[in-house]
Design a protein around this motif. Structure first.
Motif, short mmCIF file in Angstrom:
data_model
loop_
_atom_site.label_atom_id
_atom_site.label_comp_id
_atom_site.label_asym_id
_atom_site.label_seq_id
_atom_site.Cartn_x
_atom_site.Cartn_y
_atom_site.Cartn_z
N ASN A 68 -0.84 -1.17 25.86
CA ASN A 68 -0.49 -1.86 27.37
C ASN A 68 -1.05 -2.77 28.23
N SER A 77 4.05 -3.61 26.24
CA SER A 77 3.16 -2.92 25.07
C SER A 77 3.15 -3.24 23.83
N ASP A 94 -5.60 -4.59 32.19
CA ASP A 94 -4.81 -3.18 31.69
C ASP A 94 -3.92 -3.15 32.61
N GLY A 96 -1.41 0.18 34.28
CA GLY A 96 -1.79 1.38 34.90
C GLY A 96 -2.03 2.93 33.84
N LYS A 97 -1.21 2.78 32.73
CA LYS A 97 -1.73 3.18 32.09
C LYS A 97 -1.55 2.52 30.23
N LYS A 98 -2.64 2.76 30.05
CA LYS A 98 -3.03 1.23 29.32
C LYS A 98 -2.86 1.44 27.21
N GLY A 99 -3.12 3.14 27.90
CA GLY A 99 -2.47 3.99 26.23
C GLY A 99 -4.11 3.80 25.63
N GLN A 100 -3.71 4.10 24.04
CA GLN A 100 -4.90 4.61 23.67
C GLN A 100 -4.89 3.77 22.15
N ASP A 241 0.62 -2.96 39.81
CA ASP A 241 0.46 -1.72 39.26
C ASP A 241 -0.55 -1.08 40.30
#
Length: 310
Positions: A68, A77, A94, A96-100, A241
């Motif tokens: 993300n 995304s 990135d 806030g919740k960049k993912g894996q 964010d």
């Protein structure tokens, strides 16, 4: 084989200090062939991509997982084989919740493919002067562009004799396909308010990039944007964010990471050089963003944490 770099903003020194908006002094690739390949693993503790901008163009291709990313003023995304095309001076980083995810990118100077006095240069010039805004997200379902981008990454990774011609040719094909598919909008179709907000945020990003070691208050950042602190905070958080202060600390910690890897300075000196006057607060903030102490980060062996491309 080309050197694989992890996270371009961590592997390069900062640009020399200068006036806000001055060109960053980072050499991608070589002077003759200014393009660099990077492999990025968002799970690696050393990985971090603050929201910022650079003068080059960037292509991102996701190899596995979900990534993300913030681009301009919204979140995108990206899943396997999705792509993102980021022009010069466009804020990105990135979410806030960049993912894996494991993703690869190339960063290049657009002048390597500009054909002065030819028709093809008009389109690139329109992108550079912001009269044309590219679509940043390109789906994996766009097979024509995916094939072109995979050719670019493959050539950059293998670097067999003559790869420079292949890379340059495919970059030209990429711009041609973007124009053919009309994956852009004319800036006149964007609202004046959106354009103004983008310019305001870019001025603050430049201020932070060149003055992160100084005492940057919320009032100073808001004044640079020409906004009231309250409205500035709302606009900044909607776009990144993060609150302005959170982003400033995030950027400072990222710069501290570079110093921890590249120098033998004392931790207290690094903290001070990166704008932290309170050492205990520096340690606390570092652990918040990196999940470990600065000392553990300095001794961390990132090579054992790089995922292999299957």
């Amino acid at each position: 084989m080309t050197k694989v770099l992890i996270n371009e903003y961590s592997e390069h020194p900062l640009p020399e200090k200068g006036l806000p908006g001055s060109q960053e002094k980072i050499q991608r690739g070589t002077v003759i062939f200014p393009i660099q390949y990077y492999l990025n693993n968002t799970v690696d503790p050393r990985y971090d991509l603050p929201v910022m901008w650079h003068t080059e163009f960037e292509l991102i291709h996701v190899l596995s997982g979900t990534y993300n990313i913030f681009v301009k003023d919204h979140e995108i995304s990206l899943s396997k084989d999705d792509m993102c095309f980021i022009p010069s001076k466009v804020m990105h980083g990135d979410a806030g919740k960049k993912g894996q995810a494991l993703y690869e990118s190339v960063v290049f100077d657009i002048d390597m493919i500009r054909l002065h006095s030819y028709y093809t240069d008009d389109f690139i010039s329109a992108i550079l002067n912001d009269s044309v805004i590219l679509e940043y997200f390109i789906s994996h379902e766009n097979k024509k562009i995916l094939t072109i981008i995979l050719n670019i990454f493959e050539a950059m990774k293998l670097q067999v004799e003559g790869y420079e011609f292949s890379v340059t040719a495919n970059l030209m094909l990429l711009f041609g396909e973007i124009k053919r598919q009309h994956l852009y909008v004319q800036k006149k179709n964007l609202s004046a308010n959106k354009i103004r907000q983008s310019e305001q945020l870019e001025s603050v990003m430049s201020l932070i990039r060149h003055n992160y070691d100084q005492n940057l208050t919320l009032e100073k950042m808001a004044d640079t944007a020409g906004l009231s602190p309250k409205y500035f905070c709302r606009l900044f958080k909607d776009s990144t964010d993060r609150s302005p202060v959170e982003y400033l600390n995030w950027f400072r910690i990222n710069m501290a990471c570079s110093a921890l890897r590249d120098t033998k300075k004392k931790l207290s000196d690094i903290a001070y050089d990166c704008g932290f006057n309170d050492f205990s607060y520096f340690i606390k903030t570092f652990k918040r963003y990196k999940g470990m102490t600065p000392l553990k980060y300095r001794n961390f062996d990132s090579e054992s944490n790089i995922s292999k491309d299957e």
